[in-house]
Write a protein that holds these residues in place. Structure first.
Motif, short mmCIF file in Angstrom:
data_model
loop_
_atom_site.label_atom_id
_atom_site.label_comp_id
_atom_site.label_asym_id
_atom_site.label_seq_id
_atom_site.Cartn_x
_atom_site.Cartn_y
_atom_site.Cartn_z
N ARG A 1 -0.66 -33.25 -34.00
CA ARG A 1 -1.97 -33.70 -33.56
C ARG A 1 -2.08 -33.66 -32.04
NH1 ARG A 1 -4.73 -39.30 -33.43
NH2 ARG A 1 -6.92 -38.75 -33.59
N ALA A 2 -0.99 -34.01 -31.35
CA ALA A 2 -1.02 -34.02 -29.89
C ALA A 2 -1.21 -32.61 -29.34
CB ALA A 2 0.28 -34.63 -29.36
N LEU A 3 -0.61 -31.62 -30.00
CA LEU A 3 -0.68 -30.25 -29.49
C LEU A 3 -1.95 -29.54 -29.92
CD1 LEU A 3 3.01 -29.08 -30.03
CD2 LEU A 3 1.90 -29.64 -27.88
N ILE A 4 -2.40 -29.79 -31.13
CA ILE A 4 -3.56 -29.08 -31.65
C ILE A 4 -4.83 -29.89 -31.46
CG2 ILE A 4 -4.60 -28.06 -33.72
CD1 ILE A 4 -1.76 -27.56 -34.75
N GLY A 5 -4.78 -31.16 -31.80
CA GLY A 5 -5.95 -32.02 -31.63
C GLY A 5 -6.92 -31.92 -32.79
N SER A 6 -7.68 -32.97 -33.00
CA SER A 6 -8.69 -33.00 -34.05
C SER A 6 -10.04 -32.62 -33.46
CB SER A 6 -8.77 -34.41 -34.65
OG SER A 6 -9.25 -35.31 -33.67
N VAL A 7 -11.02 -32.46 -34.33
CA VAL A 7 -12.37 -32.17 -33.86
C VAL A 7 -12.88 -33.31 -32.98
CG1 VAL A 7 -14.76 -31.82 -34.60
CG2 VAL A 7 -12.90 -30.72 -35.85
N THR A 8 -12.56 -34.53 -33.38
CA THR A 8 -13.00 -35.69 -32.58
C THR A 8 -12.43 -35.62 -31.18
OG1 THR A 8 -13.13 -37.04 -34.58
CG2 THR A 8 -13.06 -38.20 -32.48
N GLU A 9 -11.16 -35.30 -31.05
CA GLU A 9 -10.55 -35.20 -29.73
C GLU A 9 -11.19 -34.10 -28.91
OE1 GLU A 9 -6.00 -36.80 -30.28
OE2 GLU A 9 -6.50 -34.81 -31.04
N GLU A 10 -11.50 -32.98 -29.55
CA GLU A 10 -12.14 -31.89 -28.82
C GLU A 10 -13.53 -32.30 -28.33
OE1 GLU A 10 -12.90 -27.07 -29.29
OE2 GLU A 10 -11.98 -28.21 -30.92
N VAL A 11 -14.24 -33.06 -29.15
CA VAL A 11 -15.55 -33.57 -28.73
C VAL A 11 -15.39 -34.49 -27.52
CG1 VAL A 11 -17.39 -35.18 -29.40
CG2 VAL A 11 -16.72 -33.34 -30.95
N LEU A 12 -14.42 -35.41 -27.58
CA LEU A 12 -14.20 -36.34 -26.48
C LEU A 12 -13.91 -35.60 -25.18
CD1 LEU A 12 -11.99 -39.03 -28.25
CD2 LEU A 12 -14.31 -39.36 -27.40
N ARG A 13 -13.20 -34.50 -25.27
CA ARG A 13 -12.77 -33.79 -24.08
C ARG A 13 -13.79 -32.81 -23.54
NH1 ARG A 13 -6.29 -32.86 -24.28
NH2 ARG A 13 -5.74 -34.75 -25.43
N SER A 14 -14.69 -32.33 -24.38
CA SER A 14 -15.51 -31.20 -23.94
C SER A 14 -17.01 -31.46 -23.87
CB SER A 14 -15.27 -29.99 -24.87
OG SER A 14 -15.66 -30.29 -26.20
N LEU A 15 -17.53 -32.48 -24.55
CA LEU A 15 -18.97 -32.70 -24.57
C LEU A 15 -19.37 -33.88 -23.69
CD1 LEU A 15 -19.82 -32.12 -28.35
CD2 LEU A 15 -19.87 -30.48 -26.45
N SER A 16 -20.42 -33.69 -22.90
CA SER A 16 -20.88 -34.74 -21.98
C SER A 16 -21.96 -35.59 -22.64
CB SER A 16 -21.41 -34.11 -20.68
OG SER A 16 -20.38 -33.44 -20.01
N VAL A 17 -21.56 -36.33 -23.64
CA VAL A 17 -22.46 -37.21 -24.37
C VAL A 17 -21.67 -38.45 -24.75
CG1 VAL A 17 -21.93 -36.12 -26.58
CG2 VAL A 17 -24.09 -37.34 -26.31
N ASP A 18 -22.32 -39.59 -24.86
CA ASP A 18 -21.63 -40.80 -25.31
C ASP A 18 -21.15 -40.60 -26.75
OD1 ASP A 18 -22.51 -41.66 -22.87
OD2 ASP A 18 -23.46 -43.49 -23.61
N VAL A 19 -19.94 -41.08 -27.04
CA VAL A 19 -19.35 -40.86 -28.37
C VAL A 19 -18.80 -42.17 -28.91
CG1 VAL A 19 -17.70 -39.54 -29.74
CG2 VAL A 19 -18.66 -38.53 -27.66
N LEU A 20 -19.25 -42.56 -30.10
CA LEU A 20 -18.67 -43.69 -30.82
C LEU A 20 -17.67 -43.13 -31.82
CD1 LEU A 20 -18.56 -46.73 -31.63
CD2 LEU A 20 -20.38 -46.22 -33.29
N VAL A 21 -16.40 -43.51 -31.67
CA VAL A 21 -15.34 -43.05 -32.56
C VAL A 21 -14.89 -44.20 -33.43
CG1 VAL A 21 -13.07 -41.97 -32.72
CG2 VAL A 21 -14.61 -41.37 -30.84
#
Length: 300
Positions: A259-279
């Motif tokens: 998970r640390a190397l590949i990441g989940s969709v949620t992690e990719e959203v957190l890192r790449s999209l400039s929008v508030d995110v509730l996880v």
């Protein structure tokens, strides 16, 4: 509702504090402002930083307009940032943790994860990452779902915290028409391919409706959107088209090196999209209580 807002006194954190203050305006809400002091330094320096952090927190409570008339508790924690935030959340029995967008640190992020990702992984609390300026309420929410129990839990938490409102939320699902590539290779006409994709889209929409009804979420006035493509591709396209001010997503309880190397969709959203995110973590996850919190009297 118990809200914990973490701050390192940066501009990013100030946005999170302001948003947390607006969310804590209801009479039954309590806001805990948390700062973590690194304990891996000389004891005298720790004492100085703790004292200064307490002073700044109290000053922010008195001067930040969004924190006025909100019951606030300033708390200073000693330790590593993500661990200190989790201990503060446990002590406060938090219903929601609010944090500012993280700094991107490239390779360090890839191998260890950012503080906010480590809070999400290590804790069992819904976490709101604030990217944008504070607003009294979220008017346009987008909820990507994979029709799992985790997705249903994310919607329920969004509703229970008041972050999701009826009539202002789009439920998004990504689908991949499995036979499309084969039809293209076989030379099928554009009309045939389009008809096949449309039929698959209709099936996915019916499945999404059944998912909402089965989870007793079907009575809400959702706007439904089914997009063709991979999850991240569909989410990115929907964000561009709909311009939501918040995403609400569940996270599956995976951990470890993969998970640390590949990441989940949620992690990719957190890192790449400039929008508030509730996880939102999976329901039923355990919470642990730890001590060594340093607090001052609350301000009502």
């Amino acid at each position: 509702m118990n809200i914990v807002a973490a701050t390192d006194f940066s501009t990013r954190s100030n946005r999170a504090l302001r948003q947390a203050g607006l969310l804590a305006r209801s009479p039954d809400a309590t806001l805990h402002l948390v700062h973590v002091v690194d304990e891996d330094q000389p004891a005298e320096l720790i004492r100085i930083e703790v004292r200064e952090a307490q002073r700044v927190l109290v000053e922010q409570i008195a001067s930040m307009p969004e924190l006025q008339n909100v019951q606030c508790y300033p708390i200073v924690v000693k330790g590593h940032p993500f661990d200190g935030i989790l201990r503060a959340a446990a002590a406060a029995d938090a219903d929601l943790v609010v944090m500012g967008a993280h700094r991107k640190q490239f390779l360090r992020d890839i191998f260890t994860g950012t503080t906010i990702e480590r809070v999400i992984r290590g804790g069992r609390y819904p976490v709101l990452m604030v990217n944008n300026e504070a607003q009294r309420r979220y008017e346009r929410a987008l909820v990507p779902v994979d029709m799992s129990d985790t997705s249903a839990d994310a919607i329920r938490v969004g509703l229970s915290t008041g972050l999701l409102t009826q009539g202002a939320t789009t439920i998004l699902h990504a689908f991949s028409p499995m036979t499309k590539a084969r039809l293209v290779r076989s030379g099928a006409s554009a009309a045939v391919i389009s008809g096949y994709v449309d039929s698959e889209r209709l099936k996915a929409t019916e499945e999404l409706t059944k998912f909402l009804v089965a989870n007793k979420l079907g009575t809400q006035r959702w706007s439904l959107q089914v997009g063709e493509g991979g999850p991240m591709q569909v989410i990115t396209r929907a964000v561009s088209e709909r311009q939501p001010d918040m995403l609400v997503m569940g996270t599956h309880g995976r951990s470890g090196l993969v998970r640390a190397l590949i990441g989940s969709v949620t992690e990719e959203v957190l890192r790449s999209l400039s929008v508030d995110v509730l996880v939102v973590p999976p329901a039923g996850s355990e919470r642990t209580m730890s001590n060594s919190l340093i607090g001052t009297d609350p301000k009502a």
